[in-house]
Design a protein around this motif. Structure first.
Motif, PDB file in Angstrom:
ATOM      1  N   GLU A  64       0.971  -1.009   0.013  1.00 49.61           N
ATOM      2  CA  GLU A  64       0.119  -0.197  -0.058  1.00 49.61           C
ATOM      3  C   GLU A  64       0.749   1.254  -0.206  1.00 49.61           C
ATOM      4  N   ASN A 125     -11.073  -6.488   4.592  1.00 47.13           N
ATOM      5  CA  ASN A 125      -9.865  -5.762   3.951  1.00 47.13           C
ATOM      6  C   ASN A 125      -9.719  -5.872   2.673  1.00 47.13           C
ATOM      7  N   ARG A 127      -8.159  -7.851   0.666  1.00 44.66           N
ATOM      8  CA  ARG A 127      -8.432  -9.242   0.098  1.00 44.66           C
ATOM      9  C   ARG A 127      -9.620  -9.550  -0.127  1.00 44.66           C
ATOM     10  N   GLU A 151     -19.372  -0.924   6.268  1.00 46.22           N
ATOM     11  CA  GLU A 151     -18.466  -1.541   5.171  1.00 46.22           C
ATOM     12  C   GLU A 151     -18.527  -2.582   4.510  1.00 46.22           C
ATOM     13  N   THR A 188     -10.587 -13.862   4.846  1.00 46.44           N
ATOM     14  CA  THR A 188      -9.710 -12.643   4.451  1.00 46.44           C
ATOM     15  C   THR A 188      -8.687 -12.103   5.423  1.00 46.44           C
ATOM     16  N   GLU A 189      -9.432 -12.295   6.833  1.00 48.72           N
ATOM     17  CA  GLU A 189      -8.700 -11.729   7.751  1.00 48.72           C
ATOM     18  C   GLU A 189      -9.220 -12.494   9.116  1.00 48.72           C
ATOM     19  N   SER A 206      -6.480 -15.935   4.945  1.00 50.76           N
ATOM     20  CA  SER A 206      -6.126 -15.165   6.254  1.00 50.76           C
ATOM     21  C   SER A 206      -4.886 -15.882   6.833  1.00 50.76           C
TER      22      SER A 206
END
Length: 259
Positions: A64, A125, A127, A151, A188-189, A206
């Protein structure tokens, strides 16, 4: 012919440098991996240009922070605001992010029949944003469970029109019952405790839930294959040549067996 360096930027697995050496040698590429110190992105990019680097691989921790400093960025990277690969093939540096292409190929190689299946992506996130692109493969519905409703609703905007989509909150009312009804789960997390069913297919990108998935008897996809595919995509972008995933798999195994 003089060897050109390839930068490894940010923390990478300790074995990666030797894996790349073997892949470059077997592919007859005049390239050599070189780990760079962690300094400001603009300084690193200037050094790559001045010293004639062929490109670089950027770890997720740095993907990022490097994005704003690259002028020529591919559409996949713009989707997530991150880059993981640089290439000087076109003069100057082009940048891309390879997770999306790698996920699609992982799905294709698996033989999984997505048409008519139900997909749930868990996490909020970048991902998750990438994983939602798989909704285009014929899933009858897609759910996104993030830590807040706002979100979830925002992330679901990337899902094409015509596909049923539902925002959820992890741990919220009805989350567990909806999760039970899904066919494919992509995590993903780390979102806290999750409960899996034996009929679930699970992509855990994740890296957190392997033990729980095994204990609950669900089928977990082999994430090492995703890592191999991703490195193959990175090297194709960097070198302009297709590097077979089987060659990368061989190199990983060789390094692990003979460190």
């Amino acid at each position: 012919m003089q060897m050109k360096p390839v930068a490894l930027i940010g923390p990478h697995p300790a074995e990666l440098s030797e894996v790349l050496r073997r892949v470059f040698e077997e592919s007859h590429l005049q390239l050599v991996p070189h780990t760079l110190p962690q300094t400001h992105p603009s300084s690193v990019l200037q050094s790559l240009s001045t010293l004639g680097y062929a490109g670089g691989l950027i770890s997720e921790e740095f993907s990022e922070s490097y994005f704003p400093y690259c002028a020529r960025v591919g559409v996949e990277a713009r989707h997530v605001g991150r880059i993981d690969t640089l290439s000087s093939l076109g003069g100057g540096f082009d940048a891309t992010h390879t997770l999306e292409d790698s996920l699609f190929q992982w799905m294709e190689n698996s033989g999984y029949r997505s048409a008519g299946a139900r997909l749930m992506v868990i996490g909020g996130n970048f991902r998750a944003r990438v994983a939602l692109q798989l909704a285009r493969l014929g899933f009858v519905s897609v759910m996104l469970a993030a830590k807040s409703m706002s979100e979830s609703e925002e992330l679901l905007k990337v899902v094409p029109a015509g596909i049923e989509k539902y925002p959820l909150v992890v741990g919220g009312y009805s989350f567990a019952s909806f999760m039970e009804q899904q066919d494919l789960l992509i995590i993903t997390e780390d979102v806290g405790k999750l409960r899996f069913q034996p009929y679930h297919q699970v992509m855990d990108i994740s890296g957190v839930y392997a033990q729980t998935i095994a204990q609950d008897g669900a089928h977990m996809w082999d994430s090492t294959q995703l890592e191999v595919l991703r490195l193959s995509h990175q090297l194709k972008f960097l070198t302009g040549r297709s590097i077979a995933p089987s060659l990368i798999q061989w190199a990983w195994q060789a390094v692990q067996e003979n460190p």
